[in-house]
Scaffold this motif. Sequence first.
Motif, PDB file in Angstrom:
ATOM      1  N   ASN A  86      -8.122  -5.781   3.384  1.00  0.00           N
ATOM      2  CA  ASN A  86      -6.869  -5.417   4.044  1.00  0.00           C
ATOM      3  C   ASN A  86      -6.215  -6.662   4.631  1.00  0.00           C
ATOM      4  OD1 ASN A  86      -8.331  -6.029   6.379  1.00  0.00           O
ATOM      5  ND2 ASN A  86      -8.682  -3.880   6.910  1.00  0.00           N
ATOM      6  N   LYS A  91      -8.370   3.466  -3.678  1.00  0.00           N
ATOM      7  CA  LYS A  91      -7.083   3.652  -4.344  1.00  0.00           C
ATOM      8  C   LYS A  91      -6.905   2.667  -5.502  1.00  0.00           C
ATOM      9  CE  LYS A  91      -4.722   5.333  -0.197  1.00  0.00           C
ATOM     10  NZ  LYS A  91      -3.754   4.979   0.868  1.00  0.00           N
ATOM     11  N   LEU A 142       0.778  -1.231   0.000  1.00  0.00           N
ATOM     12  CA  LEU A 142       0.000   0.000   0.000  1.00  0.00           C
ATOM     13  C   LEU A 142       0.812   1.285   0.000  1.00  0.00           C
ATOM     14  CD1 LEU A 142      -3.023  -0.814   2.277  1.00  0.00           C
ATOM     15  CD2 LEU A 142      -3.053  -0.238  -0.129  1.00  0.00           C
ATOM     16  N   GLU A 193     -10.647   2.794   1.907  1.00  0.00           N
ATOM     17  CA  GLU A 193      -9.543   3.602   1.406  1.00  0.00           C
ATOM     18  C   GLU A 193      -8.707   2.806   0.400  1.00  0.00           C
ATOM     19  OE1 GLU A 193      -5.493   5.611   3.218  1.00  0.00           O
ATOM     20  OE2 GLU A 193      -7.344   5.746   4.398  1.00  0.00           O
ATOM     21  N   ARG A 194      -8.416   1.571   0.746  1.00  0.00           N
ATOM     22  CA  ARG A 194      -7.643   0.724  -0.175  1.00  0.00           C
ATOM     23  C   ARG A 194      -8.438   0.461  -1.454  1.00  0.00           C
ATOM     24  NH1 ARG A 194      -3.651  -3.384   0.025  1.00  0.00           N
ATOM     25  NH2 ARG A 194      -3.989  -4.953  -1.586  1.00  0.00           N
ATOM     26  N   SER A 211       0.115   5.782  -1.299  1.00  0.00           N
ATOM     27  CA  SER A 211      -0.179   6.880  -0.389  1.00  0.00           C
ATOM     28  C   SER A 211       0.989   7.830  -0.271  1.00  0.00           C
ATOM     29  CB  SER A 211      -0.578   6.306   0.978  1.00  0.00           C
ATOM     30  OG  SER A 211       0.406   5.384   1.429  1.00  0.00           O
ATOM     31  N   ASP A 258     -11.437  -2.569   3.121  1.00  0.00           N
ATOM     32  CA  ASP A 258     -10.945  -1.245   3.511  1.00  0.00           C
ATOM     33  C   ASP A 258     -11.328  -0.272   2.401  1.00  0.00           C
ATOM     34  OD1 ASP A 258      -9.408   1.078   3.871  1.00  0.00           O
ATOM     35  OD2 ASP A 258      -7.791  -0.013   4.850  1.00  0.00           O
TER      36      ASP A 258
END
Length: 592
Positions: free
Chosen positions: A544, A556, A48, A552-553, A52, A550
């Motif tokens: 995750n 992305k 990850l 956010e993951r 980020s 997740d």
Amino acid sequence: MDGPVPGRASAGVWAPAASSCSSAAPEGRMCVCPGPRRIGIPVRSSSLPLFSDAMPAPTQLFFPLIRNCELSRIYGTACYCHHKHLCCSPPYIPQSHPRYTPHPAYATFYRPKESWWQYTQGRRYASTPQKFYLTPPQVNSILKANEYSFKVPEFDGKNVSSVLGFDSNQLPANAPIEDRRSAATCLQTRGMLLGVFDGHAGCACSQAVSERLFYYIAVSLLPHETLLEIENAVESGRALLPILQWHKHPNDYFSKEASKLYFNSLRTYWQELIDLNTGESTDIDVKEALINAFKRLDNDISLEAQVGDPNSFLNYLVLRVAFSGATACVAHVDGVDLHVANTGDSRAMLGVQEEDGSWSAVTLSNDHNAQNEREVERLKLEHPKNEAKSVVKQDRLLGLLMPFRAFGDVKFKWSIDLQKRVIESGPDQLNDNEYTKFIPPNYYTPPYLTAEPEVTYHRLRPQDKFLVLATDGLWETMHRQDVVRIVGEYLTGMHHQQPIAVGGYKVTLGQMHGLLTERRAKMSSVFEDQNAATHLIRHAVGNNEFGAVDHERLSKMLSLPEELARMYRDDITIIVVQFNSHVVGAYQNQEQ
């Protein structure tokens, strides 16, 4: 599953609908380059941090541009293809293994002009480091764009169906996507056909196989009298009996331009079946029918490319189909009889619910690659002993191809003389292409590749709740047991409680509280997905390290432009077939 997603179902012997494959080259040119999935480039980590804080600011700047079609302009000069066709995709770097590794002599043809880092740094974009995430509605829009659901009537006019329905979905990584899917009900015989098809070197072969294979299977299952009736109808110009009822998403299309060619090849096949079968035997062996259909279609793909076509477009098409390749995993369900025919490395997984409510996975297919020792031994036995060290090299067929069985891929099937003859007599785009002229190393005793499937039979039981058919894009990211558990919990709304495993990670009290809160939310049985395949893709892309989605993951991963997406995952295509346990149990009671 509250109801089917809008789609279409069509019946007919051959049912062309829309335009031809969207990967066709502009201005009628044909692309037969190795394609993104076949490029051998060192693997990069999918951790990850790349997405980020460790991500260069210019890369973060690209995320907002994904939805306004500016990426093609920005990326337009970043990658290079040796014959510069606009239809060629930039290099694909899979997380595990590339499908095809080019010979070192031609490796320079497949390298990008400059690295991604050099490209972004060289342009000196001015930006402030910041994070861009897709909103939940945007994520759902992407995930649900290709989903399709179909509920099977309990009684289809012939028998009570053991299939409740199916959900399917696709998430592309390649552009255009190289995977295909198909589902249809057999109208002149009993049962349903469902399949996933994983293309490489483009989508041409997987598209053709997804259109044609079910017709070949259906014809192979027809009794002699029905074949005669269909042939007589063609001879007299009468309307034909519909063979299949298709269940297709609006994005799943037929190649209209090739429909006549495909029909003529299919007719030749059923004419040969009529000549071979005198009508004395009425028993149809499903396993034999599946094997014959796979082999015959692959033979027709090869023959059509050798003969060519006076129509320049069709001539390009049949060559593109033959020089690209596709694996296939197909299920035929008739009552309690389940047959799975597999060629390549897609998989079929059965979800079984145990008495305590837990889920177990039963594999109904074998991968045909270097990890299968029986496949390696089969290949070595089919060729002279002096080729034992070269036929499988670096876990690839002749050091190049990952799957050991596939449709198309004539470069691994034709003799050298035949390849040269077809290339020399073909269009200039084929004759001038270095890839098509390249002969694999240690190529002495072809064919090295076959499309013959391995057929597995399973008799359904009441505890067999569903079947998952998926291309390797899913299995590269998720373990089979996790796949079955996630689908099983989704379909039943019941979550088998187990102690939370953190896998050696240091977890704070706050993180543990978050995990427990998420478990409580799951138990509420409020799912945002109305499609089991979509739910599975959400987990495959967004899970995750603790096995939870997740956002956010997920955001992305879905925000990555196609040139980067191929570095972290493959196309994913999934069909989840749900069985009717009551009907399956009734079949068992009748036979006792």
